[in-house]
Design an enzyme around this catalytic site. Structure first.
Site, PDB file in Angstrom:
ATOM      1  N   PRO A  11     137.444  19.609  58.302  1.00  0.00           N
ATOM      2  CA  PRO A  11     137.189  19.385  59.716  1.00  0.00           C
ATOM      3  C   PRO A  11     135.914  18.607  60.025  1.00  0.00           C
ATOM      4  O   PRO A  11     134.869  18.847  59.400  1.00  0.00           O
ATOM      5  CB  PRO A  11     137.083  20.803  60.287  1.00  0.00           C
ATOM      6  CG  PRO A  11     137.878  21.640  59.361  1.00  0.00           C
ATOM      7  CD  PRO A  11     137.753  21.006  57.998  1.00  0.00           C
ATOM      8  N   ASN A  12     136.069  17.725  60.986  1.00  0.00           N
ATOM      9  CA  ASN A  12     134.975  16.938  61.580  1.00  0.00           C
ATOM     10  C   ASN A  12     134.455  15.799  60.703  1.00  0.00           C
ATOM     11  O   ASN A  12     133.639  14.996  61.151  1.00  0.00           O
ATOM     12  CB  ASN A  12     133.818  17.852  62.022  1.00  0.00           C
ATOM     13  CG  ASN A  12     134.276  18.854  63.062  1.00  0.00           C
ATOM     14  OD1 ASN A  12     134.819  18.448  64.090  1.00  0.00           O
ATOM     15  ND2 ASN A  12     134.118  20.140  62.794  1.00  0.00           N
ATOM     16  N   ARG A  19     128.732  11.495  63.827  1.00  0.00           N
ATOM     17  CA  ARG A  19     128.407  12.891  64.096  1.00  0.00           C
ATOM     18  C   ARG A  19     127.057  13.237  63.481  1.00  0.00           C
ATOM     19  O   ARG A  19     126.856  13.051  62.279  1.00  0.00           O
ATOM     20  CB  ARG A  19     129.496  13.716  63.431  1.00  0.00           C
ATOM     21  CG  ARG A  19     129.201  15.156  63.233  1.00  0.00           C
ATOM     22  CD  ARG A  19     130.094  15.693  62.098  1.00  0.00           C
ATOM     23  NE  ARG A  19     130.013  17.122  62.019  1.00  0.00           N
ATOM     24  CZ  ARG A  19     130.275  17.819  60.932  1.00  0.00           C
ATOM     25  NH1 ARG A  19     130.643  17.212  59.811  1.00  0.00           N
ATOM     26  NH2 ARG A  19     130.180  19.109  60.933  1.00  0.00           N
ATOM     27  N   TYR A  24     124.149  14.030  58.605  1.00  0.00           N
ATOM     28  CA  TYR A  24     125.231  13.507  57.757  1.00  0.00           C
ATOM     29  C   TYR A  24     125.141  12.010  57.460  1.00  0.00           C
ATOM     30  O   TYR A  24     125.949  11.483  56.700  1.00  0.00           O
ATOM     31  CB  TYR A  24     126.591  13.835  58.406  1.00  0.00           C
ATOM     32  CG  TYR A  24     126.817  15.329  58.557  1.00  0.00           C
ATOM     33  CD1 TYR A  24     127.083  16.121  57.443  1.00  0.00           C
ATOM     34  CD2 TYR A  24     126.717  15.963  59.793  1.00  0.00           C
ATOM     35  CE1 TYR A  24     127.272  17.494  57.561  1.00  0.00           C
ATOM     36  CE2 TYR A  24     126.904  17.332  59.930  1.00  0.00           C
ATOM     37  CZ  TYR A  24     127.176  18.090  58.813  1.00  0.00           C
ATOM     38  OH  TYR A  24     127.357  19.452  58.931  1.00  0.00           O
ATOM     39  N   ASN A  75     135.356  18.231  49.955  1.00  0.00           N
ATOM     40  CA  ASN A  75     134.364  18.680  50.928  1.00  0.00           C
ATOM     41  C   ASN A  75     135.151  19.345  52.056  1.00  0.00           C
ATOM     42  O   ASN A  75     135.670  18.661  52.936  1.00  0.00           O
ATOM     43  CB  ASN A  75     133.537  17.514  51.476  1.00  0.00           C
ATOM     44  CG  ASN A  75     132.494  17.997  52.477  1.00  0.00           C
ATOM     45  OD1 ASN A  75     132.498  19.165  52.866  1.00  0.00           O
ATOM     46  ND2 ASN A  75     131.601  17.106  52.888  1.00  0.00           N
ATOM     47  N   ALA A  78     133.418  22.941  57.348  1.00  0.00           N
ATOM     48  CA  ALA A  78     133.141  24.337  57.711  1.00  0.00           C
ATOM     49  C   ALA A  78     134.092  25.322  57.021  1.00  0.00           C
ATOM     50  O   ALA A  78     133.763  26.502  56.853  1.00  0.00           O
ATOM     51  CB  ALA A  78     133.228  24.497  59.218  1.00  0.00           C
ATOM     52  N   GLU A  99     133.065  20.297  44.117  1.00  0.00           N
ATOM     53  CA  GLU A  99     132.803  20.557  45.541  1.00  0.00           C
ATOM     54  C   GLU A  99     131.617  19.702  45.985  1.00  0.00           C
ATOM     55  O   GLU A  99     130.606  19.643  45.284  1.00  0.00           O
ATOM     56  CB  GLU A  99     132.469  22.046  45.669  1.00  0.00           C
ATOM     57  CG  GLU A  99     132.070  22.525  47.031  1.00  0.00           C
ATOM     58  CD  GLU A  99     131.703  24.019  46.998  1.00  0.00           C
ATOM     59  OE1 GLU A  99     131.889  24.694  45.952  1.00  0.00           O
ATOM     60  OE2 GLU A  99     131.194  24.502  48.021  1.00  0.00           O
ATOM     61  N   HIS A 101     129.017  18.658  49.293  1.00  0.00           N
ATOM     62  CA  HIS A 101     128.485  18.786  50.653  1.00  0.00           C
ATOM     63  C   HIS A 101     127.462  17.688  50.852  1.00  0.00           C
ATOM     64  O   HIS A 101     126.581  17.509  49.999  1.00  0.00           O
ATOM     65  CB  HIS A 101     127.850  20.160  50.872  1.00  0.00           C
ATOM     66  CG  HIS A 101     128.802  21.260  50.577  1.00  0.00           C
ATOM     67  ND1 HIS A 101     129.879  21.533  51.381  1.00  0.00           N
ATOM     68  CD2 HIS A 101     128.896  22.090  49.521  1.00  0.00           C
ATOM     69  CE1 HIS A 101     130.583  22.498  50.846  1.00  0.00           C
ATOM     70  NE2 HIS A 101     130.011  22.855  49.703  1.00  0.00           N
ATOM     71  N   ARG A 108     120.107  25.142  55.215  1.00  0.00           N
ATOM     72  CA  ARG A 108     120.577  25.231  56.605  1.00  0.00           C
ATOM     73  C   ARG A 108     120.815  26.702  56.987  1.00  0.00           C
ATOM     74  O   ARG A 108     120.329  27.605  56.331  1.00  0.00           O
ATOM     75  CB  ARG A 108     121.828  24.356  56.767  1.00  0.00           C
ATOM     76  CG  ARG A 108     121.532  22.885  56.446  1.00  0.00           C
ATOM     77  CD  ARG A 108     122.736  21.995  56.659  1.00  0.00           C
ATOM     78  NE  ARG A 108     123.146  21.971  58.057  1.00  0.00           N
ATOM     79  CZ  ARG A 108     124.292  21.436  58.482  1.00  0.00           C
ATOM     80  NH1 ARG A 108     125.126  20.879  57.600  1.00  0.00           N
ATOM     81  NH2 ARG A 108     124.601  21.452  59.760  1.00  0.00           N
TER      82      ARG A 108
HETATM   83  C1  DHK Z   1     130.039  19.581  56.284  1.00  0.00           C
HETATM   84  C2  DHK Z   1     130.324  20.368  57.362  1.00  0.00           C
HETATM   85  O1  DHK Z   1     131.164  19.940  58.309  1.00  0.00           O
HETATM   86  C3  DHK Z   1     129.705  21.697  57.548  1.00  0.00           C
HETATM   87  O2  DHK Z   1     130.522  22.585  58.265  1.00  0.00           O
HETATM   88  C4  DHK Z   1     129.262  22.311  56.239  1.00  0.00           C
HETATM   89  C5  DHK Z   1     129.249  20.095  55.136  1.00  0.00           C
HETATM   90  C6  DHK Z   1     128.440  21.322  55.438  1.00  0.00           C
HETATM   91  C7  DHK Z   1     128.480  18.963  54.467  1.00  0.00           C
HETATM   92  O3  DHK Z   1     127.263  19.051  54.319  1.00  0.00           O
HETATM   93  O4  DHK Z   1     129.117  17.992  54.064  1.00  0.00           O
HETATM   94  O5  DHK Z   1     128.553  23.491  56.479  1.00  0.00           O
END
Ligand code: DHK
Length: 146
Positions: A11-12, A19, A24, A75, A78, A99, A101, A108
């Site tokens: 997601p996202n 974002r 990020y 990845n 959330a 994995e 991130h 965080r």
């Molecule tokens: C990306 C997200 O959307 C968060 O919900 C995670 C992760 C961290 C990232 O750092 O890529 O907590």
């Protein structure tokens, strides 16, 4: 036949580049796909990058990877911190799982410190920005070379 690495995003992450760039960064998922394809090609591998905002879709893609992928880079966004379903799906996959991130989840909020996926992953990369994906592909190449 060329082995394929499936790079799955939760997601996202479709909003990557737009974002919260202070967390990020400015690169997009398309940039990530290009970087990963270039690294994979150096090792005679290919990549397929996908993103979904839906947990069930990611479970379906992990199941598909059982038949089609040599390795998974994931990845889960959330869902990292909540999804037993994604962990269960990854436990049915036989190849390497890395994995990723983008941010350092350990720096965080405390709810980001726990990952279900880490119970399955061979390796975890966090806090290296989007470069983490290419690092993961490199690691997969080492693991596949056995
Ligand atoms: C990306 C997200 O959307 C968060 O919900 C995670 C992760 C961290 C990232 O750092 O890529 O907590």
């Amino acid at each position: 036949m060329t082995k394929t690495i499936h790079i799955l995003n939760g997601p996202n992450l479709n909003l990557l580049g737009k974002r919260q760039p202070e967390i990020y960064g400015h690169a997009t998922l398309e940039d990530v796909a290009k970087d990963c394809a270039a690294v994979a090609a150096d090792f005679g591998l290919s990549v397929e990058l996908r993103q979904s905002n839906h947990e069930g879709q990611i479970v379906d893609w992990i199941q598909e990877a059982r038949e089609r992928a040599a390795a998974i880079v994931i990845n889960p966004g959330a869902l990292t911190h909540t999804s037993v379903a994604i962990l269960d799906a990854l436990n049915t996959f036989e190849g390497p799982v890395i994995e990723v991130h983008i941010s350092n989840i350990h720096k965080r909020e405390s709810f980001r410190h726990h990952s279900y996926v880490s119970l399955r992953a061979e390796g975890v990369i966090a806090g290296c920005g989007v470069e983490g994906y290419a690092l993961a592909v490199r690691r997969v190449a080492t693991l596949l070379a056995g």
